[in-house]
Structure formats: structure tokens, C-alpha cells
Design a protein around this motif. Structure first.
Motif, PDB file in Angstrom:
ATOM      1  N   MET A 140       0.994  -1.300   0.216  1.00 19.01           N
ATOM      2  CA  MET A 140      -0.011  -0.004  -0.211  1.00 19.01           C
ATOM      3  C   MET A 140       0.822   1.329   0.108  1.00 19.01           C
ATOM      4  O   MET A 140       2.003   1.382   0.772  1.00 19.01           O
ATOM      5  N   ALA A 141       0.444   2.140  -1.109  1.00 22.01           N
ATOM      6  CA  ALA A 141       1.552   3.326  -1.161  1.00 22.01           C
ATOM      7  C   ALA A 141       1.526   4.358   0.055  1.00 22.01           C
ATOM      8  O   ALA A 141       0.405   4.277   0.920  1.00 22.01           O
ATOM      9  N   ALA A 142       2.697   4.809   0.341  1.00 21.42           N
ATOM     10  CA  ALA A 142       2.644   5.835   1.295  1.00 21.42           C
ATOM     11  C   ALA A 142       2.152   7.332   0.904  1.00 21.42           C
ATOM     12  O   ALA A 142       1.739   7.330  -0.335  1.00 21.42           O
ATOM     13  N   LEU A 143       1.490   7.837   1.646  1.00 19.62           N
ATOM     14  CA  LEU A 143       0.639   9.108   1.482  1.00 19.62           C
ATOM     15  C   LEU A 143       1.590  10.294   1.453  1.00 19.62           C
ATOM     16  O   LEU A 143       1.208  11.453   0.683  1.00 19.62           O
ATOM     17  N   LEU A 144       2.468  10.561   2.268  1.00 18.01           N
ATOM     18  CA  LEU A 144       3.686  11.433   2.101  1.00 18.01           C
ATOM     19  C   LEU A 144       3.885  11.822   0.805  1.00 18.01           C
ATOM     20  O   LEU A 144       4.681  10.971   0.162  1.00 18.01           O
ATOM     21  N   ILE A 145       3.978  12.996   0.285  1.00 18.16           N
ATOM     22  CA  ILE A 145       4.522  13.464  -0.989  1.00 18.16           C
ATOM     23  C   ILE A 145       5.625  14.363  -0.771  1.00 18.16           C
ATOM     24  O   ILE A 145       6.221  14.665   0.129  1.00 18.16           O
ATOM     25  N   ASN A 146       6.337  14.526  -2.243  1.00 16.75           N
ATOM     26  CA  ASN A 146       7.771  15.285  -2.176  1.00 16.75           C
ATOM     27  C   ASN A 146       7.624  16.488  -1.423  1.00 16.75           C
ATOM     28  O   ASN A 146       8.528  17.059  -0.705  1.00 16.75           O
ATOM     29  N   ARG A 147       6.518  17.226  -1.704  1.00 21.55           N
ATOM     30  CA  ARG A 147       6.492  18.822  -1.000  1.00 21.55           C
ATOM     31  C   ARG A 147       6.222  18.544   0.383  1.00 21.55           C
ATOM     32  O   ARG A 147       7.077  19.348   1.143  1.00 21.55           O
ATOM     33  N   ASP A 148       5.612  17.438   1.123  1.00 24.60           N
ATOM     34  CA  ASP A 148       5.566  17.328   2.496  1.00 24.60           C
ATOM     35  C   ASP A 148       6.834  17.091   2.915  1.00 24.60           C
ATOM     36  O   ASP A 148       7.404  17.636   4.078  1.00 24.60           O
ATOM     37  N   LYS A 149       7.705  16.154   2.367  1.00 28.15           N
ATOM     38  CA  LYS A 149       8.883  15.825   2.685  1.00 28.15           C
ATOM     39  C   LYS A 149      10.049  16.798   2.795  1.00 28.15           C
ATOM     40  O   LYS A 149      10.818  17.271   3.593  1.00 28.15           O
ATOM     41  N   LYS A 150       9.972  17.910   1.638  1.00 33.47           N
ATOM     42  CA  LYS A 150      10.841  18.858   1.514  1.00 33.47           C
ATOM     43  C   LYS A 150      10.343  19.855   2.865  1.00 33.47           C
ATOM     44  O   LYS A 150      11.499  20.410   3.454  1.00 33.47           O
ATOM     45  N   TRP A 153      20.322   7.170  -8.589  1.00 30.44           N
ATOM     46  CA  TRP A 153      21.128   6.694  -9.715  1.00 30.44           C
ATOM     47  C   TRP A 153      20.346   7.226 -11.073  1.00 30.44           C
ATOM     48  O   TRP A 153      20.853   7.160 -12.095  1.00 30.44           O
ATOM     49  N   ARG A 154      19.126   7.279 -11.029  1.00 34.59           N
ATOM     50  CA  ARG A 154      18.215   8.022 -12.056  1.00 34.59           C
ATOM     51  C   ARG A 154      17.250   8.783 -11.459  1.00 34.59           C
ATOM     52  O   ARG A 154      16.831   8.503 -10.394  1.00 34.59           O
ATOM     53  N   GLN A 155      16.946   9.970 -12.420  1.00 33.16           N
ATOM     54  CA  GLN A 155      15.853  10.900 -11.815  1.00 33.16           C
ATOM     55  C   GLN A 155      14.596  10.122 -11.332  1.00 33.16           C
ATOM     56  O   GLN A 155      14.078   9.359 -12.403  1.00 33.16           O
ATOM     57  N   SER A 156      14.158  10.398 -10.265  1.00 31.93           N
ATOM     58  CA  SER A 156      12.994   9.779  -9.763  1.00 31.93           C
ATOM     59  C   SER A 156      11.691  10.514 -10.055  1.00 31.93           C
ATOM     60  O   SER A 156      11.605  11.620  -9.983  1.00 31.93           O
ATOM     61  N   PRO A 157      10.556   9.908 -10.468  1.00 32.19           N
ATOM     62  CA  PRO A 157       9.125  10.773 -10.588  1.00 32.19           C
ATOM     63  C   PRO A 157       8.785  11.127  -9.112  1.00 32.19           C
ATOM     64  O   PRO A 157       9.297  10.608  -8.146  1.00 32.19           O
ATOM     65  N   ALA A 158       8.045  12.085  -9.312  1.00 34.14           N
ATOM     66  CA  ALA A 158       7.146  12.461  -8.058  1.00 34.14           C
ATOM     67  C   ALA A 158       6.184  11.517  -7.864  1.00 34.14           C
ATOM     68  O   ALA A 158       5.141  11.176  -8.701  1.00 34.14           O
ATOM     69  N   TRP A 159       6.366  10.864  -6.723  1.00 34.74           N
ATOM     70  CA  TRP A 159       5.531   9.577  -6.380  1.00 34.74           C
ATOM     71  C   TRP A 159       4.086  10.267  -5.683  1.00 34.74           C
ATOM     72  O   TRP A 159       3.810   9.981  -4.371  1.00 34.74           O
ATOM     73  N   GLU A 160       3.319  10.680  -6.529  1.00 39.13           N
ATOM     74  CA  GLU A 160       1.894  11.236  -6.060  1.00 39.13           C
ATOM     75  C   GLU A 160       0.848  10.944  -7.143  1.00 39.13           C
ATOM     76  O   GLU A 160       1.246  10.956  -8.228  1.00 39.13           O
ATOM     77  N   GLU A 161      -0.299  11.218  -6.592  1.00 35.55           N
ATOM     78  CA  GLU A 161      -1.543  11.204  -7.487  1.00 35.55           C
ATOM     79  C   GLU A 161      -1.252  11.903  -8.880  1.00 35.55           C
ATOM     80  O   GLU A 161      -1.886  11.670  -9.976  1.00 35.55           O
ATOM     81  N   GLN A 162      -0.951  13.051  -8.714  1.00 35.53           N
ATOM     82  CA  GLN A 162      -0.889  14.264  -9.704  1.00 35.53           C
ATOM     83  C   GLN A 162       0.084  13.516 -10.928  1.00 35.53           C
ATOM     84  O   GLN A 162      -0.162  13.986 -12.091  1.00 35.53           O
ATOM     85  N   THR A 163       1.279  12.936 -10.462  1.00 40.06           N
ATOM     86  CA  THR A 163       2.016  12.335 -11.450  1.00 40.06           C
ATOM     87  C   THR A 163       1.369  11.325 -12.078  1.00 40.06           C
ATOM     88  O   THR A 163       1.566  11.074 -13.419  1.00 40.06           O
ATOM     89  N   LEU A 164       0.626  10.418 -11.485  1.00 42.14           N
ATOM     90  CA  LEU A 164      -0.191   9.384 -12.214  1.00 42.14           C
ATOM     91  C   LEU A 164      -1.049   9.976 -13.316  1.00 42.14           C
ATOM     92  O   LEU A 164      -1.178   9.402 -14.284  1.00 42.14           O
ATOM     93  N   HIS A 165      -1.829  11.187 -12.785  1.00 39.42           N
ATOM     94  CA  HIS A 165      -3.010  11.552 -13.644  1.00 39.42           C
ATOM     95  C   HIS A 165      -2.195  12.021 -14.943  1.00 39.42           C
ATOM     96  O   HIS A 165      -2.939  11.948 -15.817  1.00 39.42           O
ATOM     97  N   THR A 166      -0.921  12.946 -14.739  1.00 40.13           N
ATOM     98  CA  THR A 166      -0.271  13.523 -15.806  1.00 40.13           C
ATOM     99  C   THR A 166       0.093  12.257 -16.879  1.00 40.13           C
ATOM    100  O   THR A 166       0.151  12.505 -18.181  1.00 40.13           O
ATOM    101  N   LEU A 167       0.777  11.472 -16.338  1.00 47.32           N
ATOM    102  CA  LEU A 167       1.182  10.264 -17.091  1.00 47.32           C
ATOM    103  C   LEU A 167      -0.129   9.465 -18.019  1.00 47.32           C
ATOM    104  O   LEU A 167      -0.070   9.211 -19.168  1.00 47.32           O
TER     105      LEU A 167
END
Length: 463
Positions: free
Chosen positions: A1-11, A180-194
């Protein structure tokens, strides 16, 4: 089950903690159960943590503890701890609530409780979920007795309650691991954009191709059919099983199948076909002549392979004069990353033979490396670790060197195999690979159109 904390929160949390941080999910009540026993089993003696509450009114708040959680019953003073909020009714409104000067005994360690901050409790004993919600302790919540709530209270921060859809505890590690490779933002918006990008994909207009053909090639058990089911599941909105999958000595796929994927939201087919083939085997399996006919667009859809003999031009539906729309526009080697080191020599030779056929035709090649959860235990726990995992990095480099293609052309993916529902992280990884594949198909079509144009120009000159 995916984590809910997104990149903006972590920053933001890293800024408050005062250093770059890596967040590893330790505990999640919707996944692990809301019991003190499970919390302490997963979180005790691990180091600094952040606890995040997601309440039913879309408020997100929590606390940071610089000391490890413990099971011994005692109050503890953590002068570096703080409380915070990130969202108020879904609106991004980050604010930190530091420990008041002179206050002591602000954390409570006890085997009968979850994470307990003064001014922000969690739970005692077991808390059962009711319709997906957990009623946690709201006593003295954000009363500013120990932590300075800065003119805010439980009402302004959490709508006056601590009923949550989830609560997560993350281990805080010093420094962000090198990716070692640029990581996508692991969040719902990224999924919708893809998904939107793939929905809007169209083959190069000048090619007169309505759907691009992506050929999946791989050894038995590598996950070709599972990959097809994964892509189909994402656009269907639930786990589906269009192609046969499972464990077998020989390939469960016996025919050449050009699958179309329907977007559930619009009802329209997407403009690509995933072409599944019989798995590669050392003795039985798909023949090199079969591959040639497939690449060149001669074999009809649903052609049933003969495991002991190659196809011929006499078969029913054989396309003697294929056009560009009939041909394969991209080949994807689907390889089991966890067993690639021990792939049989005969299978390796077949892959290299196919690679030569692809090169001769100018067809682009990608590798989708599957079963990355078996390559690295960290990735098994959290797919977001894929581009931080040295084991996955070494696997990618090994495949790239062996197949003799650029490392960037080897894309790690995880198929839906044991999951009962879709997960954002898994879907993002698969769609990221598919998007790259679609870009390469248009590169091929562009090259083919230029060749046709050049040929027509030369004919005109001769005339």
C-alpha cells in the motif's frame, strides 16, 4: 500500500528538521493494523521519526520525535521534537509548533500506546476501523500546553477531532540517498499526468499509422503477459487479467496476440497495441523465422505458434505485402531482473539473434526489467526506493552491458501480480516506461517516413 506523504511534504519537514532527510515508511495503520503491539514491533529503537495523521476532513498534521520510540513505560523529554500541520481541509498551510521553553516529559513511551506526544495523542490498545476510519485519542489535542500552537487550536488545525483515515510513521535518515536515475514524484498528480499523456498519444501523422505496434519478447516467466495485464489494469481502474499468467515450465502464451487497451474513463481504445508472443525457450518456443515475420508485419493477429516448426507464407491470413501500419514499431525485451544473471545460454543467444534482426530493420529496442521487488528487499517494501537501490542499479547495468544497449534504455517495472488493488507507485513506474516506449515508436515512424520520402525523391530524379 502506497505511502501518502508526497515530495512537497518531505521537503517542508526536512526544512523544519534542519537537514536533508530521507523518509522510510515504517508503520501505516491502514496496512499494519491499529495496535500498540504492531506499532512498537515496527518502530521501536529505529531512530528519529515523523508521525503523520490524515483525518477525515482532509487535515494533515503530526509530530517529529528525534528520539527512538520505546516500549518501556516512562515520560521522556525530547527538546528537538515539534508538532506541525501540513494541510487544512486539503489546503497547503504548513506551520510548525515548537516545544515551549522549559517544558519536559513531552513524549510517552509505553507498550500499551501508539506514538504519544503531549498535545497530540494517538491510540491506546487496539482501535478498529469503522468504514475505513479510525477514532484516535483527541484528549488535550493542540491545547498549547507543551507545544506552542501559535494562536491555533484543535478546531483550526484538525476541525476539532482526531478521526483519521490513516496514520503513518516514517523513519528519518540523515541525508537524501543518491539517486542513480531521476525519480518521478510519487504522487497522484504524477499518475494523472502520465495517464493523460498516454491517452493523448497519437502516431506520427505523416505515417498514416493509426495504432503503433509494440512487440513484447521475453523468456518464459519473465512477465510479458503480466505487463500487458498491468497496463490494462491501470486504464481499466482495477486489477484485470486479459492475458493468461502463472507459473509453468512452458509458455502459457501460445499465440501472437495484438492487444488493444481501452481507457475506461472515455471508452476509447488507446493508440497502441501490445503484441504478446510465445515465451522464449531453449528447445521449444518461438522460432527466429516467426520473429522475422512478426517484425515485418506478415503474421496475422491470433496466429497460433507451432512449437516445433516456424510459420510459413502458406498459413491462413499471411500478409504478403505488409505496409508500415502492419509492422512492429518498437520491441520491448521483458526480462526477469531477479534471474537475469542465470539466464540459460540458449535464451541469451536467442535474445541476441532477435537484437540483430531489430538492428537490421532500424526498430528501436527497450528493456523492461521486471520483478524488481525480488531484486531488492527495500523495493519490495516500498517501490519508491527503486532509483535509490544499488541492487536495482547493478541489475540495470548488467542487463544493459549484456544486451549492448544504453543504460537509459533499461527501465525497471513492477507488474501487478500479488496486489489486490491498484497502487499509485506501481502504476507510475509502469506508465513511465510505457510513455518512453511511445516516444520511441514515433522516432521509428519519423525515420521510416524520411526513408520513404528519400526513396520517392530518388525515383523522381531518375524519371
Amino acid at each position: 500500500m502506497a505511502a501518502l506523504l508526497i515530495n512537497r511534504d518531505k521537503k517542508q519537514l526536512s526544512e523544519w528538521i534542519g537537514k536533508d532527510c530521507h523518509f522510510k515508511l515504517l508503520y501505516k495503520i491502514s496496512r499494519d493494523g491499529c495496535t500498540p503491539q504492531k506499532f512498537h514491533e515496527l518502530c521501536d529503537n529505529k531512530g528519529p521519526t515523523v508521525t503523520i495523521f490524515y483525518n477525515t476532513d482532509n487535515n494533515v498534521y503530526g509530530g517529529y520525535a528525534s528520539e527512538s520510540w520505546k516500549s518501556e513505560g516512562e515520560w521522556y523529554t525530547d527538546k528537538n521534537s515539534f508538532l506541525f500541520k501540513l494541510y487544512t481541509i486539503s489546503k497547503w498551510q504548513p506551520k510548525i509548533f515548537p516545544l515551549k521553553g522549559g517544558k519536559t516529559s513531552n513524549l510517552y513511551f509505553d507498550s500499551g500506546n501508539g506514538p504519544q506526544f503531549e498535545d497530540l495523542m494517538s491510540f491506546e490498545n487496539k482501535v478498529d476501523s469503522t468504514l475505513g476510519n479510525f477514532s484516535l485519542n483527541s484528549d488535550n489535542m493542540f491545547e498549547s500546553r507543551y507545544y506552542d500552537s501559535k494562536n491555533e487550536d484543535a478546531q483550526s488545525i484538525a476541525n476539532g477531532h482526531n478521526n483519521v483515515t490513516d496514520m503513518e510513521v516514517y523513519l528519518i535518515k540523515d541525508g537524501l540517498p543518491v539517486s542513480w536515475r531521476q525519480s518521478p514524484a510519487w504522487e497522484e498528480q504524477t499518475l494523472h499526468t502520465l495517464k493523460d499523456s498516454i491517452r493523448s498519444f497519437s502516431p506520427l501523422k505523416d505515417s498514416n499509422v493509426s495504432e503503433v505496434n509494440i512487440l513484447l519478447v521475453g523468456h518464459v516467466g519473465a512477465g510479458k503477459s503480466s505487463l500487458l495485464n498491468t497496463i490494462n489494469s491501470i486504464f481499466r481502474g482495477e486489477i484485470s487479467s486479459r492475458a493468461w499468467t502463472g507459473s509453468s515450465q512452458h509458455s502459457l502464451t501460445t499465440s501472437f496476440n495484438k492487444f488493444r487497451v481501452r481507457d475506461q474513463s472515455s471508452g476509447n481504445f488507446l493508440k497502441f497495441r501490445l503484441c504478446d508472443t510465445r515465451g522464449l525457450e531453449e528447445s521449444l518456443g518461438i522460432k527466429n523465422d516467426d520473429i522475422v515475420y512478426i517484425l515485418d508485419g506478415n503474421l496475422p493477429n491470433n496466429y497460433k505458434f507451432n512449437p516445433v516448426a516456424a510459420a510459413s507464407s502458406d498459413i491462413n491470413g499471411f500478409q504478403k505485402h505488409p505496409t508500415l501500419k502492419d509492422k512492429i514499431h518498437l520491441v520491448v525485451f521483458v526480462l526477469d531482473g531477479s534471474t537475469f544473471d542465470v539466464i540459460p545460454e540458449g535464451i541469451s543467444k536467442k535474445l541476441m539473434d532477435i537484437r540483430e534482426m531489430i538492428i537490421d530493420r532500424g526498430i528501436p529496442l527497450l528493456v523492461f526489467a521486471t520483478k524488481i521487488d525480488k531484486v531488492c528487499s527495500l523495493v519490495d517494501e516500498n517501490v519508491q526506493e527503486v532509483f535509490h537501490s544499488q541492487a536495482v542499479k547493478e541489475m540495470v547495468e548488467n542487463i544493459a552491458d549484456s544486451i549492448a544497449i544504453p543504460k537509459a534504455h533499461v527501465l525497471p517495472v513492477k507488474n501487478y501480480e500479488r496486489e489486490g488493488c491498484l497502487e499509485t507507485d506501481v502504476s507510475i513506474l509502469a506508465l513511465n516506461a510505457l510513455k518512453q516506449a511511445l516516444v520511441f515508436t514515433n522516432d521509428f515512424l519519423e525515420n521510416q517516413c524520411e526513408l520513404l520520402e528519400k526513396g520517392a525523391t530518388q525515383l523522381n530524379v531518375k524519371d
